[in-house]
Design a protein around this motif. Sequence first.
Motif, PDB file in Angstrom:
ATOM      1  N   ALA A   1       0.832  -1.204   0.000  1.00 19.98           N
ATOM      2  CA  ALA A   1       0.000   0.000   0.000  1.00 19.98           C
ATOM      3  C   ALA A   1       0.868   1.256   0.000  1.00 19.98           C
ATOM      4  CB  ALA A   1      -0.926  -0.004   1.210  1.00 19.98           C
ATOM      5  N   SER A   2       1.945   1.225   0.764  1.00 23.07           N
ATOM      6  CA  SER A   2       2.858   2.366   0.816  1.00 23.07           C
ATOM      7  C   SER A   2       3.513   2.598  -0.554  1.00 23.07           C
ATOM      8  CB  SER A   2       3.924   2.111   1.875  1.00 23.07           C
ATOM      9  OG  SER A   2       4.890   3.112   1.875  1.00 23.07           O
ATOM     10  N   ALA A   3       3.903   1.529  -1.214  1.00 22.58           N
ATOM     11  CA  ALA A   3       4.523   1.644  -2.534  1.00 22.58           C
ATOM     12  C   ALA A   3       3.530   2.192  -3.556  1.00 22.58           C
ATOM     13  CB  ALA A   3       5.052   0.286  -2.976  1.00 22.58           C
ATOM     14  N   ARG A   4       2.275   1.761  -3.452  1.00 23.70           N
ATOM     15  CA  ARG A   4       1.258   2.273  -4.390  1.00 23.70           C
ATOM     16  C   ARG A   4       1.027   3.765  -4.180  1.00 23.70           C
ATOM     17  NH1 ARG A   4      -2.574  -2.882  -4.058  1.00 23.70           N
ATOM     18  NH2 ARG A   4      -1.707  -3.993  -5.827  1.00 23.70           N
ATOM     19  N   ARG A   5       0.990   4.198  -2.915  1.00 22.48           N
ATOM     20  CA  ARG A   5       0.821   5.635  -2.641  1.00 22.48           C
ATOM     21  C   ARG A   5       2.000   6.418  -3.182  1.00 22.48           C
ATOM     22  NH1 ARG A   5      -1.036   3.790   2.271  1.00 22.48           N
ATOM     23  NH2 ARG A   5       0.988   4.174   3.236  1.00 22.48           N
ATOM     24  N   ALA A   6       3.215   5.905  -2.993  1.00 23.17           N
ATOM     25  CA  ALA A   6       4.410   6.592  -3.492  1.00 23.17           C
ATOM     26  C   ALA A   6       4.403   6.653  -5.018  1.00 23.17           C
ATOM     27  CB  ALA A   6       5.667   5.891  -2.986  1.00 23.17           C
ATOM     28  N   ALA A   7       3.943   5.585  -5.659  1.00 27.18           N
ATOM     29  CA  ALA A   7       3.910   5.550  -7.125  1.00 27.18           C
ATOM     30  C   ALA A   7       2.895   6.540  -7.683  1.00 27.18           C
ATOM     31  CB  ALA A   7       3.587   4.143  -7.606  1.00 27.18           C
ATOM     32  N   ALA A   8       1.877   6.861  -6.908  1.00 28.73           N
ATOM     33  CA  ALA A   8       0.856   7.792  -7.383  1.00 28.73           C
ATOM     34  C   ALA A   8       1.291   9.245  -7.219  1.00 28.73           C
ATOM     35  CB  ALA A   8      -0.449   7.566  -6.623  1.00 28.73           C
ATOM     36  N   ASP A   9       2.326   9.496  -6.415  1.00 26.35           N
ATOM     37  CA  ASP A   9       2.792  10.857  -6.146  1.00 26.35           C
ATOM     38  C   ASP A   9       3.754  11.300  -7.260  1.00 26.35           C
ATOM     39  OD1 ASP A   9       3.518  13.252  -5.003  1.00 26.35           O
ATOM     40  OD2 ASP A   9       4.789  12.374  -3.450  1.00 26.35           O
ATOM     41  N   PRO A  10       3.444  12.375  -7.979  1.00 25.84           N
ATOM     42  CA  PRO A  10       4.313  12.815  -9.087  1.00 25.84           C
ATOM     43  C   PRO A  10       5.745  13.132  -8.651  1.00 25.84           C
ATOM     44  CG  PRO A  10       2.245  14.023  -9.118  1.00 25.84           C
ATOM     45  CD  PRO A  10       2.261  13.209  -7.860  1.00 25.84           C
ATOM     46  N   ARG A  11       5.903  13.693  -7.456  1.00 24.25           N
ATOM     47  CA  ARG A  11       7.255  14.013  -6.987  1.00 24.25           C
ATOM     48  C   ARG A  11       8.078  12.747  -6.768  1.00 24.25           C
ATOM     49  NH1 ARG A  11       6.902  17.127  -1.840  1.00 24.25           N
ATOM     50  NH2 ARG A  11       4.749  17.197  -2.430  1.00 24.25           N
ATOM     51  N   LYS A  12       7.457  11.744  -6.174  1.00 25.38           N
ATOM     52  CA  LYS A  12       8.157  10.471  -5.944  1.00 25.38           C
ATOM     53  C   LYS A  12       8.478   9.779  -7.265  1.00 25.38           C
ATOM     54  CE  LYS A  12       8.157  10.279  -1.438  1.00 25.38           C
ATOM     55  NZ  LYS A  12       9.371  10.236  -0.655  1.00 25.38           N
ATOM     56  N   ARG A  13       7.570   9.898  -8.241  1.00 27.21           N
ATOM     57  CA  ARG A  13       7.842   9.317  -9.561  1.00 27.21           C
ATOM     58  C   ARG A  13       9.073   9.950 -10.188  1.00 27.21           C
ATOM     59  NH1 ARG A  13       2.483   8.299 -13.218  1.00 27.21           N
ATOM     60  NH2 ARG A  13       1.732   6.548 -12.012  1.00 27.21           N
TER      61      ARG A  13
END
Length: 47
Positions: free
Chosen positions: A22-34
């Motif tokens: 779930a944490s990885a999915r949230r990070a993947a959805a964040d443009p800055r993290k991408r």
Amino acid sequence: MAGVINRIKQFARSPQGQRAIASARRAAADPRKRAQARTLLGRLRRR
């Protein structure tokens, strides 16, 4: 090698694994993290 795959599957099914997913999915959805991930992968590919 099959043992490693089974251990990964077992972790993914555990509550701790579900939190990590779930944490990885949230990070993947964040443009800055991408963008951060893209630059990190670019650096690793150049080596």
